[in-house]
Scaffold this motif. Structure first.
Motif, PDB file in Angstrom:
ATOM      1  N   ALA A 130       0.786  -1.327  -0.094  1.00  0.00           N
ATOM      2  CA  ALA A 130       0.029   0.021  -0.034  1.00  0.00           C
ATOM      3  C   ALA A 130       0.968   1.272  -0.054  1.00  0.00           C
ATOM      4  N   VAL A 131       1.972   1.157   0.811  1.00  0.00           N
ATOM      5  CA  VAL A 131       2.935   2.321   0.740  1.00  0.00           C
ATOM      6  C   VAL A 131       3.334   2.786  -0.722  1.00  0.00           C
ATOM      7  N   HIS A 132       3.739   1.680  -1.400  1.00  0.00           N
ATOM      8  CA  HIS A 132       4.024   1.853  -2.805  1.00  0.00           C
ATOM      9  C   HIS A 132       3.161   2.251  -3.570  1.00  0.00           C
ATOM     10  N   ASN A 133       2.120   1.811  -3.280  1.00  0.00           N
ATOM     11  CA  ASN A 133       0.721   2.057  -4.411  1.00  0.00           C
ATOM     12  C   ASN A 133       0.488   3.582  -4.187  1.00  0.00           C
ATOM     13  N   TYR A 134       0.707   3.987  -2.935  1.00  0.00           N
ATOM     14  CA  TYR A 134       0.162   5.382  -2.446  1.00  0.00           C
ATOM     15  C   TYR A 134       1.249   6.239  -3.196  1.00  0.00           C
ATOM     16  N   GLN A 135       2.823   5.855  -3.231  1.00  0.00           N
ATOM     17  CA  GLN A 135       3.843   6.644  -3.856  1.00  0.00           C
ATOM     18  C   GLN A 135       3.701   6.636  -5.402  1.00  0.00           C
ATOM     19  N   ASP A 136       3.258   5.622  -5.900  1.00  0.00           N
ATOM     20  CA  ASP A 136       2.876   5.617  -7.333  1.00  0.00           C
ATOM     21  C   ASP A 136       1.788   6.619  -7.561  1.00  0.00           C
ATOM     22  N   ALA A 137       0.693   6.656  -7.021  1.00  0.00           N
ATOM     23  CA  ALA A 137      -0.460   7.513  -7.243  1.00  0.00           C
ATOM     24  C   ALA A 137      -0.047   8.938  -7.046  1.00  0.00           C
ATOM     25  N   VAL A 138       0.756   9.093  -5.887  1.00  0.00           N
ATOM     26  CA  VAL A 138       1.121  10.556  -5.788  1.00  0.00           C
ATOM     27  C   VAL A 138       2.166  11.037  -7.026  1.00  0.00           C
ATOM     28  N   ASN A 139       2.700  10.016  -7.538  1.00  0.00           N
ATOM     29  CA  ASN A 139       3.923  10.341  -8.449  1.00  0.00           C
ATOM     30  C   ASN A 139       3.091  10.644  -9.881  1.00  0.00           C
ATOM     31  N   CYS A 141      -9.674  10.141  -2.211  1.00  0.00           N
ATOM     32  CA  CYS A 141      -8.714  10.360  -3.086  1.00  0.00           C
ATOM     33  C   CYS A 141      -9.381  10.019  -4.696  1.00  0.00           C
ATOM     34  N   LEU A 142     -10.034   8.703  -4.814  1.00  0.00           N
ATOM     35  CA  LEU A 142     -10.517   8.215  -5.859  1.00  0.00           C
ATOM     36  C   LEU A 142     -11.567   9.480  -6.412  1.00  0.00           C
ATOM     37  N   ALA A 143     -12.670   9.713  -5.647  1.00  0.00           N
ATOM     38  CA  ALA A 143     -13.269  10.774  -5.862  1.00  0.00           C
ATOM     39  C   ALA A 143     -12.737  12.210  -6.504  1.00  0.00           C
ATOM     40  N   PHE A 154      -4.612   3.808  -6.220  1.00  0.00           N
ATOM     41  CA  PHE A 154      -5.753   4.116  -5.054  1.00  0.00           C
ATOM     42  C   PHE A 154      -6.623   2.940  -4.930  1.00  0.00           C
ATOM     43  N   SER A 155      -7.249   2.228  -5.752  1.00  0.00           N
ATOM     44  CA  SER A 155      -7.791   0.966  -5.789  1.00  0.00           C
ATOM     45  C   SER A 155      -7.236  -0.057  -5.258  1.00  0.00           C
TER      46      SER A 155
END
Length: 109
Positions: free
Chosen positions: A41-50, A101-103, A64-65
């Motif tokens: 989840a940490v990596h996925n959040y970072q990818d979303a932020v990037n 975040c998805l919204a 985010f999903s």
């Protein structure tokens, strides 16, 4: 960024719980599953932020999903055992934040 920070906090909590004296040995695999889920989840959040500066809504939606799924994986692992997870309340908050975040991402299209 708040969601990413909370995800890192949840990961820290999960790691700390495994190191507490008296933790039941049968709970260690469950807690380790939660650690793996929150690391992802940490990596996925970072990818979303990037992906945000590029307005890459597809990546943001996917990441985010995936975070919501990661949190659910931990909760599913815990649900089969009779103990109160210290991650449940954090997971609920994080799921709500990630849904927000998805919204927001849906408004960027």
């Amino acid at each position: 960024m708040a969601g990413a920070k909370l995800t890192k906090h949840a990961l820290s909590v999960a790691k700390n719980v495994t190191e507490e004296p008296g933790v039941k040995p049968e709970l260690l695999p469950v807690l380790k599953e939660c650690i793996r889920s929150y690391e992802t989840a940490v990596h996925n959040y970072q990818d979303a932020v990037n992906a945000f500066p590029r307005r890459d809504t597809g990546t943001m939606n996917s990441m985010f999903s995936a975070v919501i799924i990661d949190i659910g994986d931990c909760e599913d692992a815990v649900s089969g055992h009779a103990f109160e997870s210290p991650l449940s309340s954090i997971g609920t908050r994080l799921t709500h934040m990630t849904s927000n975040c998805l919204a927001i991402v849906s408004l960027l299209d």
